[in-house]
Design an enzyme around this catalytic site. Structure first.
Site, PDB file in Angstrom:
ATOM      1  N   SER A 143       0.839  -1.187   0.000  1.00  0.00           N
ATOM      2  CA  SER A 143       0.000   0.000   0.000  1.00  0.00           C
ATOM      3  C   SER A 143       0.886   1.255   0.000  1.00  0.00           C
ATOM      4  CB  SER A 143      -0.952  -0.061   1.199  1.00  0.00           C
ATOM      5  OG  SER A 143      -1.987   0.876   1.089  1.00  0.00           O
ATOM      6  N   ASP A 177      -8.548  -4.573  -6.241  1.00  0.00           N
ATOM      7  CA  ASP A 177      -8.078  -3.833  -5.070  1.00  0.00           C
ATOM      8  C   ASP A 177      -8.893  -2.553  -4.903  1.00  0.00           C
ATOM      9  OD1 ASP A 177      -6.586  -2.166  -3.251  1.00  0.00           O
ATOM     10  OD2 ASP A 177      -4.813  -3.375  -3.664  1.00  0.00           O
ATOM     11  N   HIS A 194      -7.068  -6.020  -0.909  1.00  0.00           N
ATOM     12  CA  HIS A 194      -5.976  -5.050  -0.870  1.00  0.00           C
ATOM     13  C   HIS A 194      -4.677  -5.788  -0.606  1.00  0.00           C
ATOM     14  CE1 HIS A 194      -4.118  -1.198  -0.494  1.00  0.00           C
ATOM     15  NE2 HIS A 194      -3.949  -1.238   0.812  1.00  0.00           N
TER      16      HIS A 194
END
Length: 529
Positions: free
Chosen positions: A252, A469, A499
């Site tokens: 991320s 995602d 994710h």
């Protein structure tokens, strides 16, 4: 919230949710732990950090750092328990490393950066250290890595697993902006999708109050919490750990941090994985637009999986949020309003495994019980059963606003509403308004509009994007691979939901393991699923 939709440690938090179930308005533990108050000082200067230049980009390390810093040897010891939590097991060790507060003055004031390590299980086959950042920004790697370490058992055979609290986060001169009562009052009273002039004024006043609290409590460190400075810290960590190259796993926001490192120190890149990739070409509005698209895409996929028409299901959820805006649901001595309910909807979309939690929470809320949606929101907001919040969102805003030079106004946010509502009747208004609330009246000027991720001469970097995602849509991975440069960015596509690919896709996990453990670089465009 807003860019905090790039959730730190979401997989770890969701694993806890799935193990314990959601039955009440709060949960038994803070999913990310809590940290100590950070550096305090007078209001921060309004100039941007002097150390945002690139003088430290030379191969081999940051030039000009004194030997007292580059020659440090961590004093590893048993890790202390976080407040309200349990200490990691006996195989984990913690230490601090000193880094310059301002890299333009490397011999000046230093701050601590907290590290955690679990040594490789097969010392004779050890490759080196593997440094993790789990995202946020603002996530505590010292807390998250031990909780998720089971996912990395194969990697731990040949790597020391290492993570850290980046500058401005918890143990590393952590930014603190408001106390628990102030945080809860804001959640209860501030409408994150204002419809009236009075609500707009309250929305802006809350953002201003938050910024002033950060300046008052943590002003000394605010100018220096940029991603580039954390990347420089990572290179010093590399040297202190005794590694010739940096082996790195970023998830991320951690992909943005990894790309920043590769840009500053291309010659020091070892084996680097970027999973759930932030779009390096997006400005603040672009990130909000990407997330509006990504979360609506994930919501559509969730609705299809339950046999619902996505348009009908989206309208149903939007109507629920409208009702909660008018009449919040009582949950004990608290209330589930539309802002908290939206957060509760967001949380399970991070993992397909958690979609049943969303089904249950929505069904209960439509029937008049908001406990499950509120519990999901509390997990997302790092609120424990005692009403204590972690400071992750404080650090997140400090890092994001030090990075971004943009300061959209309420009028500019309002102008985005038709487009964003068209993209998502559920998420659009929130993410449009948040562009004006995130860095409003911030006491430090931001560094840039978009990042430079070019890394000519760096070793091959795996860039792994998942097609479903929600928080970092797949298109960001394509753009990151291109931005890193030909022969550097190697795109791997995971056809799936959630994710992050590692640990959720066996194919992607095997591909990443083969790269990290055996230096097997897959072909560009390799697809899993």
């Amino acid at each position: 919230m807003g860019r905090s939709f790039i959730r730190t440690g979401a997989a770890v938090a969701l694993a806890g949710l799935l193990a314990t179930g959601v039955t009440g308005c709060t949960v038994s533990a803070d999913p990310l732990g809590t940290g100590s108050a950070g550096a305090s000082g007078s209001a921060a200067p309004t100039a941007s950090a002097k150390s945002d230049g690139k003088a430290s980009a030379a191969p081999g390390g940051s030039p000009g750092l004194p030997a007292a810093l580059t020659g440090q040897r961590p004093a590893w010891k048993r890790c202390a328990a976080p407040e309200g939590g349990e200490a990691p097991g006996s195989s984990w060790r913690c230490a601090d490393v000193r880094v310059p507060l301002d890299y333009a003055e490397p011999a000046g004031r230093t701050i601590p950066v907290a590290l955690i390590r679990k040594e490789a299980g097969s010392p004779d086959a050890r490759i080196g250290s593997l440094l993790f950042n789990f995202g946020g920004p603002g996530g505590s790697g010292v807390d998250i890595l031990p909780r998720g370490a089971a996912e990395y058992t194969a990697l731990n055979t040949r790597y020391d697993l290492v993570s850290f609290d980046p500058r401005g986060v918890q143990r590393s001169a952590g930014v603190v902006c408001r106390d628990d009562k102030e945080q809860e009052r804001a959640e209860r009273t501030v409408d994150s999708t204002p419809e009236t002039a009075a609500e707009e004024r309250a929305f802006r006043a809350d953002a201003t109050d938050f910024a002033r609290g950060c300046a008052r409590r943590s002003g000394t460190v605010l100018p220096y919490t940029t991603t580039d400075n954390t990347a420089r810290d990572m290179d010093l960590i590399r040297q202190v750990l005794g590694d010739d190259k940096l082996n790195y796993f970023g998830i991320s926001y951690g992909t943005q941090l990894g790309a920043a490192y590769a840009h500053l120190f291309p010659g020091n890149v070892g084996r680097m994985v970027l999973d759930a990739v932030v779009d390096p070409t997006a400005d603040s509005v672009g990130h909000a637009r990407n997330q509006t698209i990504g979360f609506q895409r994930a919501l559509d996929n969730y609705l299809k999986s339950t046999g619902q028409d996505p348009k009908d299901g989206t309208r149903r959820i939007a109507r629920l949020l409208e009702r909660l805006d008018r009449r919040p649901l009582a949950v004990g001595d608290r209330r589930l309003n539309d802002s908290l309910a939206l957060t509760g909807v967001v949380m399970p979309l991070y993992s397909e495994q958690s979609w049943p939690l969303l089904t249950s929470a929505l069904t209960k809320a439509e029937g008049g019980s908001g406990a499950e949606l509120l519990a999901l929101a509390d997990w997302y907001n790092d609120r424990d059963a005692r009403g204590h919040y972690s400071t992750q969102s404080h650090a997140q805003r400090a890092i994001s606003c030090a990075d971004s030079a943009e300061r959209p106004t309420l009028a500019q946010a309002r102008a985005l509403l038709p487009e964003f509502r068209g993209l998502s009747p559920v998420f659009g208004a929130f993410l449009a308004w948040d562009t004006a609330g995130w860095c409003a009246d911030w006491p430090v000027k931001g560094a840039t509009t978009t990042m430079d991720a070019s890394a000519p001469g760096a070793a091959a970097i795996l860039v792994v994007g998942t097609t479903g995602d929600p928080a970092t849509p797949y298109e960001g991975a394509e753009r990151m691979a291109k931005a890193l440069g030909a022969g550097v960015g190697v795109l791997v596509t995971n056809k799936g939901e959630g994710h992050g690919a590692y640990g959720s896709s066996s194919c992607a996990t095997k591909t990443i393991d083969a790269y990290l453990l055996s230096a097997k670089v897959p072909a560009y465009g390799t697809t899993c699923g």
